[in-house]
Design an enzyme around this catalytic site. Structure first.
Site, PDB file in Angstrom:
ATOM      1  N   ARG A   1       0.822  -1.224   0.000  1.00 50.02           N
ATOM      2  CA  ARG A   1       0.000   0.000   0.000  1.00 50.02           C
ATOM      3  C   ARG A   1       0.851   1.268   0.000  1.00 50.02           C
ATOM      4  NH1 ARG A   1      -5.559  -1.181   1.572  1.00 50.02           N
ATOM      5  NH2 ARG A   1      -5.910  -2.981   0.265  1.00 50.02           N
TER       6      ARG A   1
ATOM      7  N   ARG B   1      -3.477   6.329   1.119  1.00 45.82           N
ATOM      8  CA  ARG B   1      -4.062   7.513   1.754  1.00 45.82           C
ATOM      9  C   ARG B   1      -3.153   8.241   2.735  1.00 45.82           C
ATOM     10  NH1 ARG B   1      -9.400   4.524   3.534  1.00 45.82           N
ATOM     11  NH2 ARG B   1      -7.901   2.832   3.428  1.00 45.82           N
TER      12      ARG B   1
ATOM     13  N   ARG C   1      -6.444  11.207  -6.071  1.00 46.63           N
ATOM     14  CA  ARG C   1      -7.720  10.500  -5.965  1.00 46.63           C
ATOM     15  C   ARG C   1      -8.889  11.482  -6.071  1.00 46.63           C
ATOM     16  NH1 ARG C   1     -10.035   7.214  -0.862  1.00 46.63           N
ATOM     17  NH2 ARG C   1     -10.316   9.364  -0.225  1.00 46.63           N
TER      18      ARG C   1
ATOM     19  N   ASP D   1      -6.749  -2.922  -7.731  1.00 46.43           N
ATOM     20  CA  ASP D   1      -7.255  -3.590  -6.532  1.00 46.43           C
ATOM     21  C   ASP D   1      -7.596  -5.033  -6.861  1.00 46.43           C
ATOM     22  OD1 ASP D   1      -8.154  -2.761  -3.632  1.00 46.43           O
ATOM     23  OD2 ASP D   1      -9.617  -4.217  -4.359  1.00 46.43           O
TER      24      ASP D   1
ATOM     25  N   TYR E   1     -14.705 -12.258  -0.583  1.00 42.76           N
ATOM     26  CA  TYR E   1     -15.420 -11.010  -0.880  1.00 42.76           C
ATOM     27  C   TYR E   1     -16.618 -11.261  -1.797  1.00 42.76           C
ATOM     28  CZ  TYR E   1     -11.565  -8.414   1.224  1.00 42.76           C
ATOM     29  OH  TYR E   1     -10.646  -7.912   2.115  1.00 42.76           O
TER      30      TYR E   1
HETATM   31  O1  1CP Z   1       0.245   0.508  -3.278  1.00 45.18           O
HETATM   32  C1  1CP Z   1      -0.250  -0.631  -3.382  1.00 45.18           C
HETATM   33  O2  1CP Z   1      -0.096  -1.531  -2.524  1.00 45.18           O
HETATM   34  C2  1CP Z   1      -0.931  -0.995  -4.685  1.00 45.18           C
HETATM   35  C3  1CP Z   1      -2.351  -1.046  -4.776  1.00 45.18           C
HETATM   36  C4  1CP Z   1      -3.238  -1.990  -3.961  1.00 45.18           C
HETATM   37  C5  1CP Z   1      -3.109  -3.356  -3.667  1.00 45.18           C
HETATM   38  C6  1CP Z   1      -1.931  -4.263  -3.927  1.00 45.18           C
HETATM   39  C7  1CP Z   1      -4.486  -1.584  -3.468  1.00 45.18           C
HETATM   40  C8  1CP Z   1      -5.018  -0.208  -3.535  1.00 45.18           C
HETATM   41  N1  1CP Z   1      -5.142  -2.693  -2.976  1.00 45.18           N
HETATM   42  C9  1CP Z   1      -4.322  -3.776  -3.052  1.00 45.18           C
HETATM   43  C10 1CP Z   1      -4.605  -5.162  -2.652  1.00 45.18           C
HETATM   44  C11 1CP Z   1      -5.820  -5.459  -1.857  1.00 45.18           C
HETATM   45  N2  1CP Z   1      -7.079  -4.906  -1.926  1.00 45.18           N
HETATM   46  C12 1CP Z   1      -5.878  -6.501  -0.896  1.00 45.18           C
HETATM   47  C13 1CP Z   1      -4.734  -7.443  -0.593  1.00 45.18           C
HETATM   48  C14 1CP Z   1      -3.731  -6.852   0.332  1.00 45.18           C
HETATM   49  C15 1CP Z   1      -4.232  -6.546   1.729  1.00 45.18           C
HETATM   50  O3  1CP Z   1      -4.527  -7.493   2.479  1.00 45.18           O
HETATM   51  O4  1CP Z   1      -4.257  -5.363   2.070  1.00 45.18           O
HETATM   52  C16 1CP Z   1      -7.180  -6.522  -0.356  1.00 45.18           C
HETATM   53  C17 1CP Z   1      -7.713  -7.460   0.716  1.00 45.18           C
HETATM   54  C18 1CP Z   1      -7.938  -5.512  -1.020  1.00 45.18           C
HETATM   55  C19 1CP Z   1      -9.373  -5.192  -0.821  1.00 45.18           C
HETATM   56  C20 1CP Z   1      -9.525  -3.791  -0.402  1.00 45.18           C
HETATM   57  N3  1CP Z   1      -9.424  -2.722  -1.245  1.00 45.18           N
HETATM   58  C21 1CP Z   1      -9.665  -3.290   0.912  1.00 45.18           C
HETATM   59  C22 1CP Z   1      -9.743  -4.113   2.189  1.00 45.18           C
HETATM   60  C23 1CP Z   1     -11.181  -4.332   2.526  1.00 45.18           C
HETATM   61  C24 1CP Z   1     -11.418  -5.058   3.843  1.00 45.18           C
HETATM   62  O5  1CP Z   1     -11.564  -6.284   3.832  1.00 45.18           O
HETATM   63  O6  1CP Z   1     -11.475  -4.387   4.859  1.00 45.18           O
HETATM   64  C25 1CP Z   1      -9.706  -1.890   0.826  1.00 45.18           C
HETATM   65  C26 1CP Z   1      -9.893  -0.898   1.932  1.00 45.18           C
HETATM   66  C27 1CP Z   1      -9.540  -1.557  -0.548  1.00 45.18           C
HETATM   67  C28 1CP Z   1      -9.429  -0.193  -1.140  1.00 45.18           C
HETATM   68  C29 1CP Z   1      -8.068   0.209  -1.528  1.00 45.18           C
HETATM   69  N4  1CP Z   1      -7.264  -0.516  -2.396  1.00 45.18           N
HETATM   70  C30 1CP Z   1      -6.082   0.168  -2.612  1.00 45.18           C
HETATM   71  C31 1CP Z   1      -6.139   1.382  -1.839  1.00 45.18           C
HETATM   72  C32 1CP Z   1      -5.077   2.453  -1.812  1.00 45.18           C
HETATM   73  C33 1CP Z   1      -7.369   1.390  -1.170  1.00 45.18           C
HETATM   74  C34 1CP Z   1      -7.912   2.492  -0.282  1.00 45.18           C
HETATM   75  C35 1CP Z   1      -8.936   3.206  -1.101  1.00 45.18           C
HETATM   76  C36 1CP Z   1      -9.000   4.686  -0.958  1.00 45.18           C
HETATM   77  O7  1CP Z   1      -8.214   5.422  -1.608  1.00 45.18           O
HETATM   78  O8  1CP Z   1      -9.887   5.114  -0.242  1.00 45.18           O
END
Ligand code: 1CP
Length: 343
Positions: free
Chosen positions: A25, A29, A38, A75, A152
């Site tokens: 990540r 944010r 964003r 994502d 999911y």
């Molecule tokens: O910088 C990076 O890491 C690249 C982008 C990236 C990656 C590799 C994002 C952007 N998401 C992911 C993978 C991802 N997404 C995973 C696997 C890794 C982990 O365990 O964190 C998972 C489970 C998700 C699903 C997801 N997407 C969640 C979790 C939901 C939950 O179960 O609570 C969330 C909050 C997101 C949104 C998201 N994805 C990425 C970002 C930066 C965000 C936040 C969104 C925003 O800007 O508000």
């Protein structure tokens, strides 16, 4: 050919005095420039499907910190969406999807090779990055592992214990196995396209692997990951794969050998000393600083970073956090971590 990129050298099995480093990540944010981009895109999904802006946020942490790798901004939930699930994000809460709980729901999904029109903007992002990244920085593509993506698609949101997915796999294994197979095939097709577009490494995120125990871990975490890696290696044997069966515990032991992964990413619930003795003996590992240090900082952050570097200094290692950096992290602490690693 010997690799010049630091990340690829560790993935090829080289022990380096200063390990390569990137952060899960890292585009996110906690960075003001991410929040600004964003806002320009409108919302998170619009950012994922806007190749110019997705490439921009991928590059932001590289410019700020000179990490050794960039990870494609996208994502794991774009694959379910490409398969036909509805997907939206509720601000302050997280993702929501339409749910699949029976054969009728499953029958509405698209075929695994029908996902590419929907995902074309992601492939375009990879192409832009392959062109624009500094020459010494490696480009990582990624996807979710089938079990994590299925949790999911079944529950329609993130769940603390993945109960709806466990219920379906026990009560309706025919539908559950069909869903796992569809996600596996789609993930192979998706990752192959990322590699064709220029990804040099791929990572498979199994964030919820920890809730699978014993035989269920073998069947739904290990075997699908192995199936994906086998298919990728058949076409691109030289592209390294990082597997992240998060919170696998003892399941980390032998995971690389059993799946064909070139590197196992470790969460921070296992100690670095234990992982060096039990997991790194088979090859490269990635990890595993607790993300909270990016919030709390101070001497603890420096000591813990140095301790992890030392614990893994006897073999190939990629420094990373044990999970994603959180929105409340202080960007200055990332530099403190880098200084502790690079000296
Ligand atoms: O910088 C990076 O890491 C690249 C982008 C990236 C990656 C590799 C994002 C952007 N998401 C992911 C993978 C991802 N997404 C995973 C696997 C890794 C982990 O365990 O964190 C998972 C489970 C998700 C699903 C997801 N997407 C969640 C979790 C939901 C939950 O179960 O609570 C969330 C909050 C997101 C949104 C998201 N994805 C990425 C970002 C930066 C965000 C936040 C969104 C925003 O800007 O508000």
């Amino acid at each position: 050919m010997a690799h010049t990129k630091k990340l690829l050298r560790s993935l090829a099995g080289e022990t380096q005095t200063v390990p390569p480093v990137w952060m899960m990540r890292q585009a996110g944010r906690y960075l003001p420039e991410y929040r600004a981009t964003r806002a320009k895109a409108g919302d998170f999904l619009s950012l994922c499907y806007n190749p110019e802006l997705a490439a921009e946020v991928t590059l932001q942490p590289i410019r700020r910190y000179a990490f050794d790798a960039a990870i494609l901004f996208a994502d794991i939930l774009l694959v379910p969406q490409a398969l036909g699930a509805d997907l939206w994000f509720v601000t302050g809460e997280g993702p929501r999807l339409s749910t699949i709980t029976n054969a009728e729901g499953f029958a509405k999904l698209k075929r695994a090779d029908d996902i590419h029109d929907h995902l074309a903007p992601v492939y375009e992002t990879v192409k832009i990055l392959a062109r624009e990244l500094p020459k010494d920085i490696a480009l990582i593509g990624f996807a979710g592992a089938p079990w994590t993506v299925a949790t999911y698609m079944i529950a329609g949101q993130g769940t603390p214990d993945q109960a709806p997915a466990h219920k379906l796999r026990i009560e309706n294994p025919a539908v559950f196995d069909a869903l796992m197979d569809r996600i596996t095939q789609a993930t192979i097709a998706y990752l192959l396209m990322q590699i064709e577009a220029g990804a040099e490494v791929v990572k498979i995120f199994d964030s919820w692997a920890g809730s699978l125990k014993g035989e269920a871990f073998t069947k739904y975490a290990l075997q699908p990951t192995k199936a994906i890696i086998t298919a990728l290696k058949a076409k691109y044997p030289h592209i390294p794969v990082i597997a992240f069966p998060r919170e696998a515990g003892d399941g980390y032991i032998g995971f690389a050998k059993a799946t064909g992964a070139d590197c196992v990413a470790l969460d921070n619930s296992v100690s670095a000393d234990w992982a060096a003795a039990n997991v790194q003996i088979d090859g490269c590992v990635q990890g595993n600083l607790a993300p909270r240090h990016m919030v709390t900082g101070g001497q603890d952050l420096i000591d813990e970073t140095k301790r992890i570097v030392k614990a893994f200094s006897g073999g190939p290692h990629i420094f990373n956090l044990g999970h994603g950096i959180t929105p409340d992290a202080n960007p200055d602490n990332v530099q403190v971590m880098l200084d502790a690693i690079r000296g």
